[in-house]
Design a protein around this motif. Structure first.
Motif, PDB file in Angstrom:
ATOM      1  N   ASP A 508       0.869  -1.273  -0.081  1.00 52.08           N
ATOM      2  CA  ASP A 508       0.197  -0.220  -0.145  1.00 52.08           C
ATOM      3  C   ASP A 508       0.693   1.316  -0.032  1.00 52.08           C
ATOM      4  N   LEU A 509       0.196   2.240  -0.682  1.00 44.26           N
ATOM      5  CA  LEU A 509       1.156   3.429  -0.757  1.00 44.26           C
ATOM      6  C   LEU A 509       0.265   4.492  -0.323  1.00 44.26           C
ATOM      7  N   THR A 510       0.721   5.457   0.295  1.00 45.33           N
ATOM      8  CA  THR A 510       0.240   6.975   0.703  1.00 45.33           C
ATOM      9  C   THR A 510       1.082   8.219   0.424  1.00 45.33           C
ATOM     10  N   VAL A 511       0.476   8.800  -0.758  1.00 44.65           N
ATOM     11  CA  VAL A 511       1.236   9.824  -1.490  1.00 44.65           C
ATOM     12  C   VAL A 511       0.402  11.383  -1.343  1.00 44.65           C
ATOM     13  N   LYS A 512       1.262  12.153  -1.586  1.00 42.78           N
ATOM     14  CA  LYS A 512       0.518  13.516  -1.811  1.00 42.78           C
ATOM     15  C   LYS A 512       0.676  13.898  -3.227  1.00 42.78           C
ATOM     16  N   ALA A 513      -0.284  15.197  -3.187  1.00 47.27           N
ATOM     17  CA  ALA A 513      -0.406  15.585  -4.661  1.00 47.27           C
ATOM     18  C   ALA A 513       0.967  15.890  -5.110  1.00 47.27           C
ATOM     19  N   THR A 562      -2.897  12.570  -8.544  1.00 46.90           N
ATOM     20  CA  THR A 562      -3.701  13.388  -8.351  1.00 46.90           C
ATOM     21  C   THR A 562      -5.210  12.722  -7.593  1.00 46.90           C
ATOM     22  N   PRO A 563      -6.066  13.123  -6.915  1.00 47.11           N
ATOM     23  CA  PRO A 563      -6.907  12.556  -6.303  1.00 47.11           C
ATOM     24  C   PRO A 563      -7.695  11.426  -7.109  1.00 47.11           C
ATOM     25  N   GLU A 564      -7.804  11.570  -8.396  1.00 40.09           N
ATOM     26  CA  GLU A 564      -8.245  10.375  -9.281  1.00 40.09           C
ATOM     27  C   GLU A 564      -7.712   9.278  -9.330  1.00 40.09           C
ATOM     28  N   ASP A 565      -6.148   9.053  -8.781  1.00 43.25           N
ATOM     29  CA  ASP A 565      -5.412   8.142  -8.748  1.00 43.25           C
ATOM     30  C   ASP A 565      -5.777   7.139  -7.492  1.00 43.25           C
ATOM     31  N   GLU A 566      -6.333   7.634  -6.692  1.00 45.34           N
ATOM     32  CA  GLU A 566      -6.535   6.938  -5.283  1.00 45.34           C
ATOM     33  C   GLU A 566      -7.606   5.838  -5.633  1.00 45.34           C
ATOM     34  N   ALA A 567      -7.174   4.468  -5.684  1.00 44.52           N
ATOM     35  CA  ALA A 567      -7.892   3.398  -5.956  1.00 44.52           C
ATOM     36  C   ALA A 567      -7.141   2.051  -5.390  1.00 44.52           C
ATOM     37  N   ASP A 568      -7.678   0.828  -5.616  1.00 43.94           N
ATOM     38  CA  ASP A 568      -7.251  -0.436  -5.560  1.00 43.94           C
ATOM     39  C   ASP A 568      -6.466  -0.798  -6.591  1.00 43.94           C
ATOM     40  N   TYR A 569      -5.249  -1.197  -6.833  1.00 42.12           N
ATOM     41  CA  TYR A 569      -4.270  -1.704  -7.942  1.00 42.12           C
ATOM     42  C   TYR A 569      -4.011  -3.066  -7.553  1.00 42.12           C
ATOM     43  N   SER A 570      -4.126  -3.703  -8.665  1.00 38.45           N
ATOM     44  CA  SER A 570      -3.821  -5.335  -8.781  1.00 38.45           C
ATOM     45  C   SER A 570      -2.913  -5.685 -10.000  1.00 38.45           C
ATOM     46  N   GLN A 585      -3.407   5.567  -1.389  1.00 37.41           N
ATOM     47  CA  GLN A 585      -4.209   6.663  -0.853  1.00 37.41           C
ATOM     48  C   GLN A 585      -3.658   8.133  -1.339  1.00 37.41           C
ATOM     49  N   PHE A 586      -4.573   8.970  -1.256  1.00 40.54           N
ATOM     50  CA  PHE A 586      -4.040  10.339  -1.731  1.00 40.54           C
ATOM     51  C   PHE A 586      -4.114  11.137  -0.594  1.00 40.54           C
ATOM     52  N   LEU A 587      -2.970  11.784  -0.154  1.00 43.47           N
ATOM     53  CA  LEU A 587      -2.748  12.551   1.185  1.00 43.47           C
ATOM     54  C   LEU A 587      -3.111  13.915   0.813  1.00 43.47           C
ATOM     55  N   GLU A 588      -4.221  14.535   1.325  1.00 41.41           N
ATOM     56  CA  GLU A 588      -4.635  16.032   1.243  1.00 41.41           C
ATOM     57  C   GLU A 588      -3.856  16.862   2.334  1.00 41.41           C
ATOM     58  N   VAL A 589      -3.081  17.933   1.970  1.00 40.22           N
ATOM     59  CA  VAL A 589      -2.277  18.705   3.118  1.00 40.22           C
ATOM     60  C   VAL A 589      -3.182  19.792   3.376  1.00 40.22           C
ATOM     61  N   LYS A 590      -3.748  20.114   4.498  1.00 42.74           N
ATOM     62  CA  LYS A 590      -4.673  21.152   5.152  1.00 42.74           C
ATOM     63  C   LYS A 590      -3.863  22.047   5.915  1.00 42.74           C
ATOM     64  N   ILE A 591      -4.068  23.476   5.693  1.00 41.08           N
ATOM     65  CA  ILE A 591      -3.223  24.275   6.304  1.00 41.08           C
ATOM     66  C   ILE A 591      -4.193  24.970   7.457  1.00 41.08           C
ATOM     67  N   ASP A 592      -3.806  24.721   8.689  1.00 38.16           N
ATOM     68  CA  ASP A 592      -4.520  25.217   9.938  1.00 38.16           C
ATOM     69  C   ASP A 592      -3.785  26.436  10.344  1.00 38.16           C
ATOM     70  N   PHE A 593      -4.682  27.598  10.700  1.00 37.45           N
ATOM     71  CA  PHE A 593      -4.245  28.661  11.288  1.00 37.45           C
ATOM     72  C   PHE A 593      -3.933  28.491  12.739  1.00 37.45           C
ATOM     73  N   ASP A 678       5.753  23.439   5.210  1.00 35.19           N
ATOM     74  CA  ASP A 678       4.831  22.647   6.378  1.00 35.19           C
ATOM     75  C   ASP A 678       5.682  21.146   6.461  1.00 35.19           C
ATOM     76  N   HIS A 679       6.595  21.076   6.031  1.00 33.33           N
ATOM     77  CA  HIS A 679       7.282  19.601   6.036  1.00 33.33           C
ATOM     78  C   HIS A 679       8.980  19.733   5.380  1.00 33.33           C
ATOM     79  N   CYS A 680       9.300  18.708   5.743  1.00 35.37           N
ATOM     80  CA  CYS A 680      10.678  18.407   5.397  1.00 35.37           C
ATOM     81  C   CYS A 680      10.886  16.983   4.720  1.00 35.37           C
TER      82      CYS A 680
END
Length: 1234
Positions: A508-513, A562-570, A585-593, A678-680
């Motif tokens: 399984d993979l979790t990546v950002k945009a 992209t978010p459309e790439d989030e799916a089950d791959y075989s 899994q597509f990781l969304e980065v949210k900016i909180d104040f 927001d990350h390194c």
């Protein structure tokens, strides 16, 4: 060297037999395997039997049993037991219980003879075994015969098999007895072994009994009749007769025992170098031509048949030839051969033709003329000399065929073992010594014929030969053999079911945009293809989505997620029921104040607990995203094991988000850090083992500080193990040992894969498909005498290591069996003589020698009797102590070690044994020995007696003359030798054997005979009519033999040609009849004895005149006229002028009585010894032929005639001109010159 052919051997030493059981009882079938630990399967009607209350399966060591409880009618089927590649079928026959009997459970009993049982099913062949007399106790044994058990009468149904058994005691025999089987009075079955007749024999070492069997296969009605078994040893003979009855069956076969018995050549070796192949072809039936042509290397089958048809024609009697050429000759390629004829006229000229063209003299063709013989010698025969040859004399011809036999085809590069998967292509390749040679392919001993070309394809490419199987199946496993007429090579093919192993699955993979997602998997077969699915639909590659397949690794790479790439791959491998799946899994980065003055924070899971561990496969890329927060923006510091890193220089690197972005992207190296708002990101390109460790990230700002430890673990395939070691080497097996690899790659070793190859081969063959968990493995199914090597792979969850170094080369060989027939031959006061025979099985290791040892009675120490090994099969042990009791044993030794020991059970006492002297007079010496004058007399008389006796020879009571007769004595026999027998050697000979006061003597009568002398006093007693009466007396010298008769011959006085009148005539008088009137006859008589006719004959002095009937005519008496005349030339020699280079003749005629002797001279020099001149004389015409004269041959030629009345001479001049153009233009001269 071609590999030896390995015969298929059954894994069973004891096989289950067909049994008949009453319904409701229990049936037990037992089997024994050759080795313990072999997995055995039982089948019922082709289906494997599983253990239950009805079927009980037991295994104890190498013994296996199947028990069937409460047998019913449904159990009456065919059963089988399988061990490895061996399969044995048997039947269970269920019969209904009888009402009047009480049935108790019992073990299965063997089925009755085939003649009493119903016809068997198609899978099994009917067989009847006629046991020996030991199964019939009422048959008394012969106390003086050789048989322990005699073959008994047998009965069999048409198409069935039957075996006759005879047993002979071997305890008192020094060697194996000779046994012959006969049908009727004279037909010896020993040479008739074939499809329908087999002969077997074996020896039981425990009971010391020889067992001989005659097996008749698929019996026919013609097989019935009387048979006889004869057994003989050195001094004994015994025979036993028995009958075979063949009963008719519903379907009778078309077998013919005479055709079976005619197959005498199946078991004979056909590699004899001196075999006359053409003689075999002439005697063989046409159906055998192709087989013989292949066996002896004859490739021109069509030409062979044409020549055979021509040779079989009968030739008429020739007048020009005394001896013609043989119909055919045979010679090996490169050898020399001579073709010879004998002509009637020694001066005749012959011509030699090859395929109709005249042969010219050269270095390879040599013509010779020796008397009446004409010889053509052909040196260094080649295939071009394989042709038809003719010898021409005048109008007559003599034909022959010369066949040039090519040398045997050798296999220069043997076949190699192969292991493939089902459906793969198999190609066996070998190389032979000749291009385009004919070879024969076999599988498990069965020839692969042209009818099977739809499955097998045969190919030739120069010297290379190929056998190709396009799509292999499980049934193709076995041993494949290629045969030529000069070699054999064997290789094994193992076909395995396809089995795919997954070395690395996708995760399984979790990546950002805008990041990259890589799905990766690794399978065991690099040739397997597959498809990628997204939510069940096939993924179509484009500029952003890439699909790659390199070796065993399959990858799916998605750029700019992209978010459309989030799916089950075989991933689904083609041809296998596998489905490797993972989730993206597509990781969304949210900016909180956040409020200002926020302390730095590292947002990792399980922060503050045990260090996080990140596992990465060696060679892959590690990308670690670490979300951070804090206000003001914190400073980030990355460290490894308390060492601050700056890129790869391992220096502290402090980066702030306020740095300009260009500086972040300029950071390079395999290990680097990238900073974002927001990350390194911590990146390791191509992870290595040195990258393992604890990495610490520290955040600092004015408000506070935060840190976290991250453990990075790099895993890889194991290191290759060290070279395996080989032990416990046997005939076709060995034990392989190895050690675990020094580094397991960070993952536990799951198992090992073992491979082997032949020493001179480059192809490694895998021995296991399931991973080996242990550190030892017993490798089997190797060929004895072939050198092998082994290597090992280690496998963990990541993959398979590189191969280990190859083991030391080894050869599967087994020690020989123990020597046989180990006996004591002789014993004296200080020596013991022993003898033995070689082992029954020697094996590929050969035989280095024998080790002989002895042990004193009461001791356990075995002492070597000889220094080192001995290669002889007998030994004399010297310097022993008189009176000691010794045990002896002997072992055979080869490369594999020592064999078992053959021992003499009872101790041998070292002491001379007094043995009474006794002659063993051969049977032919018990009557008068008759020899002819000049023949060799060699009399050998064996005897016994210890110590060595004194031998004395006498003739007619007188001591023999050692110069005339030779006497040779040994410890076991005495020899009388006469090189050339004479009449005075006849007489009574007496030989005496003396040991102390004991003696034995025998008498021998020798009669030397010669041809008799001629009869004496032959008389012509009377002549009347057409008859003549003769009388004579016996010869004075009868040649020391009885006169057997006389031979009477007559001859006409005119011709003096002798004709035999009486042959073997016993009286000393006879009457010769049927004489011709008016002729005069002489008579002679030869005497005859055992030696033959006398060398000379007694002849009548006066002829017998047979008068004519009627008036007697008295011819007038005339004075004889003297016709003598001195030589006189009636036609003179003529002066001649001839042209050089053309044969010329000088002729004249002479008259004279008696016929004069002729001499030719040139310039007064005699020409009789010069080969250039030939002289002829016919009816008084004298001719001198000068062969190809030269100017030097010009001169005065003289012919001289001489007889007893006088002499005469005549001469002429011969001029020889040079060979120039005719100046006179005479057309006759020009024509003659042409």
């Amino acid at each position: 060297m071609p590999e030896p052919v390995k015969k298929a051997v059954s894994a069973f030493t004891k096989k289950p037999k067909t049994a008949e059981v009453t319904a409701g009882n229990t049936a037990v079938f037992e089997a024994e395997t050759e080795k313990s630990g072999i997995k055995v399967k039982w089948q019922r009607a082709g289906t494997e039997i599983t253990e239950s209350e009805k079927y009980v399966i037991k295994t104890e060591g190498n013994k296996h049993s199947l028990t069937i409880n409460n047998v019913g009618k449904e159990d009456d089927v065919i059963y089988a037991v399988i061990a490895g590649s061996s399969k044995v079928k048997f039947e269970l026959k269920v019969k209904e219980p009888e009402k009047s009997e009480t049935v108790t459970p019992a073990e299965a009993v063997p089925a009755p003879a085939a003649s009493e049982s119903p016809a068997p099913p198609a899978e099994s062949s009917q067989h009847t075994e006629v046991s020996s007399a030991e199964t019939q106790p009422e048959s008394p044994l012969d106390p003086i015969g050789l048989f322990v058990a005699r073959p008994q009468d047998g009965e069999v149904t048409v198409g069935g098999n039957i075996t006759f058994t005879a047993k002979v005691a071997g305890e008192s025999l020094l060697k194996k007895p000779s046994v012959k089987w006969f049908k009727g009075k004279w037909m010896d079955l020993g040479s008739k072994v074939g499809k329908h007749l087999q002969l077997h024999d074996n020896y039981d070492r425990n009971t010391k009994v020889y067992t001989f069997e005659m097996e008749i296969i698929e019996a026919n009605m013609t097989f019935a009749g009387g048979y006889r078994c004869e057994v003989s040893t050195k001094d004994k003979f015994d025979s036993s007769s028995f009958n075979l009855t063949v009963n008719e069956a519903p379907v009778s076969g078309d077998l013919d025992i005479r055709a079976a018995f005619r197959r005498t050549g199946e078991g004979k070796s056909e590699s004899q170098s001196d075999v006359d192949v053409w003689d075999i072809l002439r005697k063989a039936p046409p159906t055998e031509y192709e087989k013989i042509a292949f066996q002896y290397g004859i490739t021109d089958l069509r030409g062979m048949l044409k020549r055979l048809k021509r040779i079989k024609k009968e030739e008429k009697k020739s007048t020009a030839f005394l001896k013609k050429l043989d119909p055919a000759y045979q010679v090996d390629k490169g050898q020399k051969i001579k073709l010879m004829v004998e002509v009637a006229n020694p001066d005749a000229d012959v011509k030699w033709l090859k395929n109709g063209q005249e042969i010219q003299v050269s270095g390879r063709y040599i013509f010779e003329a020796v008397g009446n013989k004409r010889i053509l010698t052909i040196n260094h025969c080649s295939l071009a000399d394989d042709a038809a040859y003719e010898c021409v004399v005048g109008d007559e011809k003599s034909f022959t065929e010369l066949f040039v036999k090519e040398p045997p085809i050798l296999i220069t590069r043997p076949l190699e073992d192969q292991m493939v998967m089902v459906g793969e292509r198999v190609e066996f390749e070998c190389e032979v010594s000749e291009e385009g040679a004919t070879v024969k392919w076999e599988k498990d001993g069965i020839e692969l014929t042209r009818e099977e070309t739809f499955k097998y394809r045969f190919k030739k490419d120069g010297k290379k030969q190929y056998l190709i199987i396009n799509e292999s199946t499980k049934e193709d496993s076995g041993h494949y053999t290629v045969k030529t007429n000069g070699g054999v090579s064997v290789a094994e093919l193992i076909v395995q079911e396809k089995k795919l192993e997954v070395y690395q699955s996708i995760a399984d993979l979790t990546v950002k945009a805008r990041d990259q997602a890589v799905f990766k998997c690794e399978v065991s077969d690099e040739n397997v293809k597959g498809i990628w699915l997204k939510n069940g639909k096939e993924v179509i590659p484009d500029e952003r989505i890439k699909i790659s397949h390199i070796g065993r690794i399959h990858k799916l790479t998605i750029e700019d997620v992209t978010p459309e790439d989030e799916a089950d791959y075989s991933f689904i491998p083609q041809g296998f029921a596998y489905n490797l799946s993972a989730k993206l899994q597509f990781l969304e980065v949210k900016i909180d104040f956040v409020p200002r003055e926020e302390p730095p924070k590292i947002h990792l899971d399980c922060l503050g607990q045990s260090p996080d561990t990140i596992v990465v496969v060696a060679g892959n890329k590690l990308r670690l995203d670490v979300p951070v927060s804090g206000d003001p923006t914190p400073t980030v510091i990355w460290q490894k094991v308390n060492k601050v890193m700056l890129s790869l220089a391992q220096l502290a690197m402090i980066l702030s988000v306020t740095h300009c972005p260009q500086l972040l992207f300029e950071s390079e190296g395999r290990v680097r850090v990238e900073m974002h708002e927001d990350h390194c990101v911590f990146i390791i390109e191509g992870a290595e083992k040195e990258d393992e460790g604890v990495y610490r990230v520290i955040l600092k700002n004015p408000v506070g500080e935060d840190k976290a430890d991250i453990t990075v673990k790099v895993i890889d395939v194991p290191d290759p193990p060290e070279a395996p070691t080989i032990s416990n080497i046997g005939e076709d097996y060995c034990t392989v040992h190895w050690q675990p690899p020094k580094y397991d790659g960070g993952q536990p070793v799951l198992g090992y894969i073992l491979e082997r190859k032949k020493k001179k081969s480059y192809r490694w063959m895998r021995l296991n498909f399931d991973l080996l968990k242990e550190l030892t493995y017993e490798a089997k199914r190797m060929i004895e005498g072939v050198v092998y090597e082994m290597r090992i792979y280690a496998v963990n969850s990541i993959g398979m290591s590189r191969p280990s170094p190859a083991s030391q080369p080894f050869m599967p060989i087994a020690p020989p069996s123990e020597p046989t027939h180990f006996t004591v031959e002789d014993v004296s006061d200080s020596t013991v003589s022993l003898k033995w025979r070689p082992p029954e099985r020697i094996g590929a290791g050969g035989l280095d020698g024998y080790m002989l040892e002895y042990c004193k009675d009461g001791s356990t120490e075995w002492i070597p009797a000889l220094p080192g090994l001995t290669e002889r099969t007998s030994a004399l042990i010297k310097d022993l102590v008189t009176g000691d009791k010794l045990y002896f044993r002997i072992k055979a030794v080869n490369l594999a070690g020592e064999s078992g020991a053959a021992t003499i059970k009872e101790p041998v006492t070292v002491q001379e044994i007094l043995q009474r002297p006794k002659f063993w007079l051969p049977r032919h010496l018990r009557q008068t020995l008759v020899k002819k004058v000049g023949e060799t007399v060699n009399i050998v008389i064996p005897f016994q007696g210890k110590p060595r006796p004194k031998i004395t020879w006498l003739k007619d009571g007188q001591t023999l003359d050692s110069k005339d007769v030779g006497i040779r004595n040994s410890s076991t026999d005495t020899i009388l030798f006469i090189r050339k027998a004479e009449l005075h050697h006849s007489g009574a000979y007496e030989v005496t054997l003396q040991i102390e006061n004991m003696s034995d003597k025998v008498a021998i009568t020798i009669q030397i005979i010669d041809k008799p002398g001629p009869p004496q006093n032959i008389k012509l007693v009377d002549v009347w009519g057409f008859n003549a009466a003769l009388e004579w007396t016996p010869p004075q010298d009868d040649g020391n033999a009885q006169i057997l008769g006389y031979t009477v011959q007559k001859a006409d006085k005119k011709t003096m040609e002798w004709y035999t009148v009486f042959d073997h005539y016993r009286r000393t008088n006879c009457i010769v009849s049927d004489l011709i009137m008016g002729n005069e006859y002489f008579f002679r008589i030869f005497s005859e004895n055992l030696c033959g006719l006398s060398e000379t004959a007694a002849t009548t002095k006066n002829p017998a005149y047979i008068q004519k009937t009627g008036t007697t005519y008295k011819p007038p008496c005339y004075k004889e006229h003297d016709f003598s005349e001195a030589p006189k030339f009636t036609h003179p020699l003529v002066n001649r002028s001839v042209i050089a280079g053309y044969n010329t003749t000088l002729s004249c005629a002479v008259r004279g009585i008696p016929k004069p002797k002729i001499f030719w001279f040139k310039n007064k020099m005699d020409l009789s010894g010069d080969a250039k001149y030939r002289m002829f004389s016919k009816q008084g015409v004298l001719t001198l032929e000068i062969r190809k004269p030269t100017p030097f041959d010009g001169g005065i030629y003289t012919c001289k005639a001489v007889n007893e009345c006088g002499e005469a001479e005549i001469e002429c001049r011969l001029d020889v001109r040079g060979n120039q153009t005719n100046p006179t233009g005479n057309p006759s001269t020009a024509m003659k010159r042409q």
